[in-house]
Design an enzyme around this catalytic site. Structure first.
Site, PDB file in Angstrom:
ATOM      1  N   SER A 125       0.825  -1.182   0.036  1.00 42.02           N
ATOM      2  CA  SER A 125      -0.012   0.138   0.028  1.00 42.02           C
ATOM      3  C   SER A 125       0.950   1.280   0.132  1.00 42.02           C
ATOM      4  CB  SER A 125      -0.974   0.063   1.350  1.00 42.02           C
ATOM      5  OG  SER A 125      -1.648  -0.970   1.222  1.00 42.02           O
ATOM      6  N   SER A 157       3.077  -3.131   7.775  1.00 46.24           N
ATOM      7  CA  SER A 157       2.982  -3.782   9.273  1.00 46.24           C
ATOM      8  C   SER A 157       4.084  -4.453   9.619  1.00 46.24           C
ATOM      9  CB  SER A 157       1.756  -4.579   9.385  1.00 46.24           C
ATOM     10  OG  SER A 157       0.415  -3.906   9.412  1.00 46.24           O
ATOM     11  N   GLU A 240      -3.542 -14.235   2.765  1.00 51.93           N
ATOM     12  CA  GLU A 240      -3.874 -13.467   3.914  1.00 51.93           C
ATOM     13  C   GLU A 240      -4.954 -13.432   4.377  1.00 51.93           C
ATOM     14  OE1 GLU A 240      -2.410  -9.454   3.070  1.00 51.93           O
ATOM     15  OE2 GLU A 240      -2.534  -8.852   5.182  1.00 51.93           O
ATOM     16  N   SER A 359     -10.192  -3.872   2.050  1.00 51.96           N
ATOM     17  CA  SER A 359     -11.363  -3.178   3.136  1.00 51.96           C
ATOM     18  C   SER A 359     -12.397  -4.116   2.722  1.00 51.96           C
ATOM     19  CB  SER A 359     -11.748  -1.958   2.615  1.00 51.96           C
ATOM     20  OG  SER A 359     -12.396  -1.809   1.195  1.00 51.96           O
TER      21      SER A 359
HETATM   22  C1  LIG Z   1      -3.718  -1.758  10.663  1.00 51.38           C
HETATM   23  C2  LIG Z   1      -3.299  -1.713   9.234  1.00 51.38           C
HETATM   24  C3  LIG Z   1      -2.470  -2.763   8.722  1.00 51.38           C
HETATM   25  C4  LIG Z   1      -1.867  -2.799   7.351  1.00 51.38           C
HETATM   26  N1  LIG Z   1      -1.074  -3.506   7.190  1.00 51.38           N
HETATM   27  C5  LIG Z   1      -0.439  -3.339   5.754  1.00 51.38           C
HETATM   28  C6  LIG Z   1       0.667  -4.262   5.356  1.00 51.38           C
HETATM   29  O1  LIG Z   1       1.344  -4.870   6.168  1.00 51.38           O
HETATM   30  N2  LIG Z   1       0.965  -3.958   4.138  1.00 51.38           N
HETATM   31  C7  LIG Z   1       0.331  -3.058   3.358  1.00 51.38           C
HETATM   32  O2  LIG Z   1       0.641  -2.939   2.196  1.00 51.38           O
HETATM   33  N3  LIG Z   1      -0.835  -2.704   3.576  1.00 51.38           N
HETATM   34  C8  LIG Z   1      -1.382  -2.771   4.688  1.00 51.38           C
HETATM   35  N4  LIG Z   1      -2.505  -2.039   5.071  1.00 51.38           N
HETATM   36  C9  LIG Z   1      -3.209  -0.982   4.466  1.00 51.38           C
HETATM   37  C10 LIG Z   1      -4.260  -1.739   3.859  1.00 51.38           C
HETATM   38  O3  LIG Z   1      -4.331  -2.828   2.858  1.00 51.38           O
HETATM   39  C11 LIG Z   1      -5.305  -0.403   3.231  1.00 51.38           C
HETATM   40  O4  LIG Z   1      -5.551   0.447   4.249  1.00 51.38           O
HETATM   41  C12 LIG Z   1      -6.393  -0.804   2.535  1.00 51.38           C
HETATM   42  O5  LIG Z   1      -6.194  -1.711   1.494  1.00 51.38           O
HETATM   43  C13 LIG Z   1      -7.331   0.291   2.062  1.00 51.38           C
HETATM   44  O6  LIG Z   1      -6.637   1.239   1.401  1.00 51.38           O
HETATM   45  P1  LIG Z   1      -6.613   2.766   1.953  1.00 51.38           P
HETATM   46  O7  LIG Z   1      -6.305   2.944   3.359  1.00 51.38           O
HETATM   47  O8  LIG Z   1      -5.859   3.780   1.054  1.00 51.38           O
HETATM   48  O9  LIG Z   1      -8.328   3.260   1.765  1.00 51.38           O
HETATM   49  P2  LIG Z   1      -8.750   3.738   0.547  1.00 51.38           P
HETATM   50  O10 LIG Z   1      -8.678   2.814  -0.503  1.00 51.38           O
HETATM   51  O11 LIG Z   1      -8.688   5.253   0.452  1.00 51.38           O
HETATM   52  O12 LIG Z   1     -10.403   3.583   0.853  1.00 51.38           O
HETATM   53  C14 LIG Z   1     -11.174   4.363   1.624  1.00 51.38           C
HETATM   54  C15 LIG Z   1     -12.656   3.855   1.709  1.00 51.38           C
HETATM   55  O13 LIG Z   1     -13.093   3.904   0.416  1.00 51.38           O
HETATM   56  C16 LIG Z   1     -13.722   2.754   0.029  1.00 51.38           C
HETATM   57  N5  LIG Z   1     -13.485   2.416  -1.191  1.00 51.38           N
HETATM   58  C17 LIG Z   1     -12.316   2.483  -2.087  1.00 51.38           C
HETATM   59  N6  LIG Z   1     -12.324   1.957  -3.152  1.00 51.38           N
HETATM   60  C18 LIG Z   1     -13.683   1.468  -3.289  1.00 51.38           C
HETATM   61  C19 LIG Z   1     -14.250   0.887  -4.445  1.00 51.38           C
HETATM   62  N7  LIG Z   1     -13.841   0.676  -5.701  1.00 51.38           N
HETATM   63  N8  LIG Z   1     -15.557   0.354  -3.902  1.00 51.38           N
HETATM   64  C20 LIG Z   1     -16.242   0.450  -2.754  1.00 51.38           C
HETATM   65  N9  LIG Z   1     -15.453   1.188  -1.973  1.00 51.38           N
HETATM   66  C21 LIG Z   1     -14.376   1.476  -1.949  1.00 51.38           C
HETATM   67  C22 LIG Z   1     -12.730   1.489   0.995  1.00 51.38           C
HETATM   68  O14 LIG Z   1     -13.460   0.467   1.246  1.00 51.38           O
HETATM   69  C23 LIG Z   1     -12.645   2.271   2.106  1.00 51.38           C
HETATM   70  O15 LIG Z   1     -13.754   2.268   3.044  1.00 51.38           O
HETATM   71  C24 LIG Z   1      -2.836  -2.010   6.402  1.00 51.38           C
HETATM   72  C25 LIG Z   1      -3.844  -1.185   6.887  1.00 51.38           C
HETATM   73  C26 LIG Z   1      -4.052  -0.844   8.212  1.00 51.38           C
HETATM   74  C27 LIG Z   1      -5.127  -0.143   8.844  1.00 51.38           C
END
Ligand SMILES: Cc1cc2nc3c(=O)[nH]c(=O)nc-3n(C[C@H](O)[C@H](O)[C@H](O)COP(=O)(O)OP(=O)(O)OC[C@H]3O[C@@H](n4cnc5c(N)ncnc54)[C@H](O)[C@@H]3O)c2cc1C
Length: 375
Positions: A125, A157, A240, A359
């Site tokens: 990410s 993470s 995962e 998500s």
């Molecule tokens: C505690 C924690 C640990 C993590 N660990 C890792 C890790 O080890 N390695 C890693 O690479 N990543 C990691 N992540 C990242 C995680 O995979 C992302 O946070 C996640 O994929 C969502 O991306 P974003 O936070 O950019 O949110 P966004 O993509 O900006 O999404 C924001 C909101 O919009 C919604 N949304 C976005 N696009 C769509 C769509 N097409 N249709 C419907 N709804 C949508 C999402 O569901 C969410 O509710 C971690 C995240 C957290 C919080």
């Protein structure tokens, strides 16, 4: 699949139970210091490995025992039953390496991953590329026999404790976005890697931002072919998302027993709504367990996890968050006054379960596609 133990599995379970009872470190779940907790997890990983309990279903030549995945499931179950520390999550990054690495890479990277000598993090990410991972901008430019990486990863993470990272970077900006990404196996100690821990709502620095400035990666540490990064990422998240792979069921059962105990201590089991809520939590756990068993039987018959992992991920997030919510309801003000230390932190830890690994909304999109629903 018949879910009952064969005589060999029953014997394995009995030996394991005895070993766990004698070996689980007393008071491990009372440790509050983060570094000490990380150290304990690493030690537990090595102890399990030395006893032959890590990577049981992996091929012998890479440090495993070549057994059926059923043995990993028994380990998960008994660890939960006996209140052991969390099991090491070797499955998802390890499987990606196992499926896409060259023979030389497998021999170099898999044994230390299984034994716990080397710990890994997942650098996928970015600030502008979470759900839309294919838009990632971290770039790897080929320069002779090295790639030079520049960019920023987000939410990595365990990034501050990891020795190695499975990194995604764009190697070709001129092709459609899913096709221009490659995967790399990178040491976190390379010059130019800067890790900044992020403290999440639970109060723990569970995850991190990682900055990559002119980091040089030897070409032989690219995983798979150039442009194969997207496929590798999808394999990784498919593993995962299966809670069976990360010992979730065991932890859930243990927590449910603790929540029941909290209700009993407070005389709340007399209340019908509390009994119903506990019963619902139990049923959620059972639904998830049966879903995991179904996935396990597919695994035993040789099928790799696919998009059905999205169903497990949704069930897992719902079960964990509902259970932690129930604990809050039972504890009431005790949570705020510190009488029941640790529960508020567990509640906050449960919130991002519906975010990491993709998500809940993204999982629903995947399921909708599987069902051929209109977009
Ligand atoms: C505690 C924690 C640990 C993590 N660990 C890792 C890790 O080890 N390695 C890693 O690479 N990543 C990691 N992540 C990242 C995680 O995979 C992302 O946070 C996640 O994929 C969502 O991306 P974003 O936070 O950019 O949110 P966004 O993509 O900006 O999404 C924001 C909101 O919009 C919604 N949304 C976005 N696009 C769509 C769509 N097409 N249709 C419907 N709804 C949508 C999402 O569901 C969410 O509710 C971690 C995240 C957290 C919080």
């Amino acid at each position: 699949m018949d879910y009952r133990d064969t005589p060999e599995e029953a014997e394995f379970r009995a030996t394991l139970r005895e070993w766990l009872s004698a070996t689980i470190p007393a008071g491990w779940d009372k440790i509050e210091d983060e570094l000490e907790a990380v150290r304990l997890r690493k030690d537990w990983h090595r102890t399990l490995y030395r006893a032959g309990y890590v990577g049981m279903s992996w091929p012998v030549e890479y440090g495993g025992r070549g057994l059926s995945p059923v043995y990993d499931a028994i380990l998960n179950e008994e660890s939960g039953n006996l209140g052991a520390p969390p099991l090491p999550s070797v499955g998802y990054i390890g499987r990606a390496i196992f499926m896409y690495a060259s023979e030389e890479q497998k021999r170099r990277f898999l044994p230390p991953l299984l034994s716990g000598e080397a710990s890994w993090c997942q650098g996928f990410s970015e600030p502008e590329a979470g759900s839309d991972l294919a838009s990632l901008r971290t770039a790897a430019r080929l320069d002779g026999d090295h790639y030079v990486v520049n960019g920023q990863k987000m939410w990595t993470s365990g990034g501050q404790y990891a020795d190695w990272c499975l990194l995604l970077a764009r190697t070709d900006p001129d092709v459609p976005k899913h096709k221009g990404i490659s995967a790399f196996l990178v040491s976190m100690t390379e010059p130019g890697v800067t890790v900044r821990p992020i403290v999440i709502a639970s109060g723990e620095a569970e995850t991190a931002e990682v900055f990559w400035d002119d980091v040089r990666i030897p070409v032989e540490q690219r995983l798979g072919a150039p442009g194969e990064g997207w496929r590798i990422a999808m394999t990784t998240v498919a593993y995962e998302r299966g809670p069976a792979d990360i010992g979730f069921i065991a932890n859930y059962r243990r927590t449910l027993r603790k929540v029941e105990g909290l209700a009993a201590e407070r005389g709340l089991l007399e209340k019908e709504e509390v009994r119903k809520a506990l019963a619902r939590a139990y049923v959620r756990g059972e639904v998830l367990r049966l879903n995991c068993m179904e996935q396990l039987s597919m695994r035993v018959s040789g099928r790799a996890p696919g998009p059905e992992g999205s169903i497990a991920k949704l069930l897992w997030a719902d079960a964990e968050q509902s259970l932690q919510h129930l604990a809050m309801d039972i504890l009431g003000a005790d949570e705020m006054t510190g009488v029941a230390a640790g529960w508020l932190s567990s509640y906050f830890t449960s919130r991002p379960v519906s975010v990491y690994g993709g998500s809940a909304q993204i999982q629903k999109n995947i399921i909708a596609r599987m069902l051929d629903m209109p977009r």
